[in-house]
Structures are given as C-alpha cells and as structure tokens.
Design a protein around this motif. Structure first.
Motif, PDB file in Angstrom:
ATOM      1  N   GLU A  53      -1.657 -54.466  -7.412  1.00  0.00           N
ATOM      2  CA  GLU A  53      -1.455 -53.057  -7.762  1.00  0.00           C
ATOM      3  C   GLU A  53      -2.742 -52.250  -7.554  1.00  0.00           C
ATOM      4  O   GLU A  53      -2.699 -51.129  -7.041  1.00  0.00           O
ATOM      5  CB  GLU A  53      -1.010 -52.920  -9.225  1.00  0.00           C
ATOM      6  N   ILE A  54      -3.861 -52.847  -7.919  1.00  0.00           N
ATOM      7  CA  ILE A  54      -5.156 -52.175  -7.734  1.00  0.00           C
ATOM      8  C   ILE A  54      -5.430 -51.981  -6.243  1.00  0.00           C
ATOM      9  O   ILE A  54      -5.834 -50.904  -5.809  1.00  0.00           O
ATOM     10  CB  ILE A  54      -6.294 -52.963  -8.419  1.00  0.00           C
ATOM     11  N   ARG A  55      -5.193 -53.024  -5.459  1.00  0.00           N
ATOM     12  CA  ARG A  55      -5.429 -52.944  -4.008  1.00  0.00           C
ATOM     13  C   ARG A  55      -4.537 -51.892  -3.360  1.00  0.00           C
ATOM     14  O   ARG A  55      -4.984 -51.100  -2.528  1.00  0.00           O
ATOM     15  CB  ARG A  55      -5.207 -54.303  -3.349  1.00  0.00           C
ATOM     16  N   ALA A  56      -3.266 -51.842  -3.741  1.00  0.00           N
ATOM     17  CA  ALA A  56      -2.334 -50.866  -3.168  1.00  0.00           C
ATOM     18  C   ALA A  56      -2.755 -49.443  -3.529  1.00  0.00           C
ATOM     19  O   ALA A  56      -2.743 -48.543  -2.666  1.00  0.00           O
ATOM     20  CB  ALA A  56      -0.917 -51.137  -3.665  1.00  0.00           C
ATOM     21  N   SER A  57      -3.160 -49.239  -4.755  1.00  0.00           N
ATOM     22  CA  SER A  57      -3.592 -47.908  -5.184  1.00  0.00           C
ATOM     23  C   SER A  57      -4.893 -47.511  -4.479  1.00  0.00           C
ATOM     24  O   SER A  57      -5.074 -46.352  -4.102  1.00  0.00           O
ATOM     25  CB  SER A  57      -3.773 -47.882  -6.697  1.00  0.00           C
ATOM     26  N   TYR A  58      -5.787 -48.475  -4.304  1.00  0.00           N
ATOM     27  CA  TYR A  58      -7.031 -48.213  -3.574  1.00  0.00           C
ATOM     28  C   TYR A  58      -6.722 -47.778  -2.144  1.00  0.00           C
ATOM     29  O   TYR A  58      -7.299 -46.805  -1.644  1.00  0.00           O
ATOM     30  CB  TYR A  58      -7.925 -49.462  -3.560  1.00  0.00           C
ATOM     31  N   THR A  59      -5.812 -48.470  -1.481  1.00  0.00           N
ATOM     32  CA  THR A  59      -5.463 -48.143  -0.096  1.00  0.00           C
ATOM     33  C   THR A  59      -4.981 -46.705   0.023  1.00  0.00           C
ATOM     34  O   THR A  59      -5.415 -45.961   0.908  1.00  0.00           O
ATOM     35  CB  THR A  59      -4.392 -49.120   0.435  1.00  0.00           C
ATOM     36  N   VAL A  60      -4.114 -46.300  -0.877  1.00  0.00           N
ATOM     37  CA  VAL A  60      -3.600 -44.928  -0.869  1.00  0.00           C
ATOM     38  C   VAL A  60      -4.737 -43.937  -1.147  1.00  0.00           C
ATOM     39  O   VAL A  60      -4.895 -42.933  -0.440  1.00  0.00           O
ATOM     40  CB  VAL A  60      -2.470 -44.760  -1.912  1.00  0.00           C
ATOM     41  N   ALA A  61      -5.556 -44.222  -2.159  1.00  0.00           N
ATOM     42  CA  ALA A  61      -6.629 -43.299  -2.558  1.00  0.00           C
ATOM     43  C   ALA A  61      -7.697 -43.172  -1.484  1.00  0.00           C
ATOM     44  O   ALA A  61      -8.194 -42.070  -1.223  1.00  0.00           O
ATOM     45  CB  ALA A  61      -7.261 -43.765  -3.872  1.00  0.00           C
ATOM     46  N   ILE A  62      -8.041 -44.270  -0.823  1.00  0.00           N
ATOM     47  CA  ILE A  62      -9.096 -44.209   0.190  1.00  0.00           C
ATOM     48  C   ILE A  62      -8.613 -43.448   1.418  1.00  0.00           C
ATOM     49  O   ILE A  62      -9.373 -42.691   2.031  1.00  0.00           O
ATOM     50  CB  ILE A  62      -9.640 -45.619   0.551  1.00  0.00           C
TER      51      ILE A  62
END
Length: 184
Positions: free
Chosen positions: A37-46
């Motif tokens: 979940e953290i990785r997926a959110s990071y991908t969207v945010a970056i």
C-alpha cells in the motif's frame, strides 16, 4: 540519504504545528499500511509531483519551489517508509514525539497527594481542568513498587533505578509523567 532529506525528516518529526505532517500523511496512507500500500501510494504521489510533469506549466497558485519541495518530501517519505529498518526507527521516533507532546508536566512521586482508602493507598495530583491524575498502590504493585503508608511517602522496589509512568487525567486529554524514585 542526503542532508536535505535528513533535515526535512527531522522537521516532520519535530514540527510544532498543530497540523503536523508525517511521512504517512505525505504519502496519504494510514500508519498501519502494508508495504504494498505504501509503495502504490508512493508511485502515485511521485508521478503527481515529478518536476518533469510540470516543466513550463507552473500554476500561479503553486509556485515551482513548492512543487519541488513536495517532490522531495514524497521521495524522502518513500526512503523512510519503504525500508523496513528505517520504518521501524521512524515509527518509534514518531510514537515518542507524540507521547512527549501529550505530557503536560513531569511530577515527582513526592509531589503526589496520598489518600488512605483502607487497604489501598491512592496517589493523586490535581490537573489544571480540576480533575485528578491518579494511581493506586495496587497498580504500583503490579509495576513492581511497594508503597508504604501510615503518613509516610516511601516507595520501595528491588530495582533502585528511577523510572516513570504516564498517567492520564480523569476528565481531559492531558497526561503527566510521574517520576518514581525509590528510597531503597
């Protein structure tokens, strides 16, 4: 991690604003989020904050330096939350900073009022809201302390090292840190 990211990380932990932003807030995830979940959110945010996306298209309401700052914050949040070791350290620091910010005062054992309630002794300290912080001799016993009564304030334990316990107020959200020093 470079010094700018370390400085920004410390800023997120020690910020005195009432709207304190954590790395979890930056990535818009809950504090109990999984690594995926953290990785997926990071991908969207970056992707949403990457400087190449905004090259030549700066919004009047969000200047270039704010976009760059957001990008750096997202990158730093991932560096901390994406690594299991730095995540564990960050979570401990975050928890400690929250506990310290919730503590209204440090109170010594000798400052507590002792009330004899039969077989149980009650230690009380008045809160600024008018209610009390309290702990009784039974609770202290469960922590390994023996409270001697009869008008004396004497705390005994096998371990003579000072320790502390956080006590909540009976009515409001304030807490105190009760410092326990033993006489023997």
């Amino acid at each position: 991690m470079n010094w700018e990211l370390e400085e920004a990380s410390a800023m997120l932990l020690t910020c005195e604003d009432s709207l304190r932003k954590t790395h979890y807030d930056v990535l818009s995830v809950k504090e109990d989020a999984s690594h995926d979940e953290i990785r997926a959110s990071y991908t969207v945010a970056i992707l949403d904050s990457h400087p190449d996306k905004f090259q030549g298209k700066f919004d009047a309401f969000e200047p270039c330096h704010e976009l760059q700052e957001r990008f750096l914050m997202v990158q730093m949040a991932w560096e901390i939350l994406g690594d299991i070791n730095s995540l564990a350290v960050y979570d401990m620091e975050l928890k400690a900073s929250r506990q310290d910010s919730e503590i209204a005062d440090d109170v010594k054992f000798q400052e507590m009022t002792v009330e004899d309630c039969g077989e149980i002794l009650e230690l009380c300290y008045q809160c600024r809201c008018g209610d009390y912080f309290s702990v009784n001799s039974t609770e202290l016993g469960e922590m390994g302390f023996s409270l001697e009564g009869h008008g004396r304030r004497e705390l005994r334990t096998i371990n003579a090292a000072p320790t502390s316990v956080v006590l909540p107020c009976g009515s409001c959200s304030l807490k105190i840190r009760l410092i326990l020093y033993t006489d023997s």
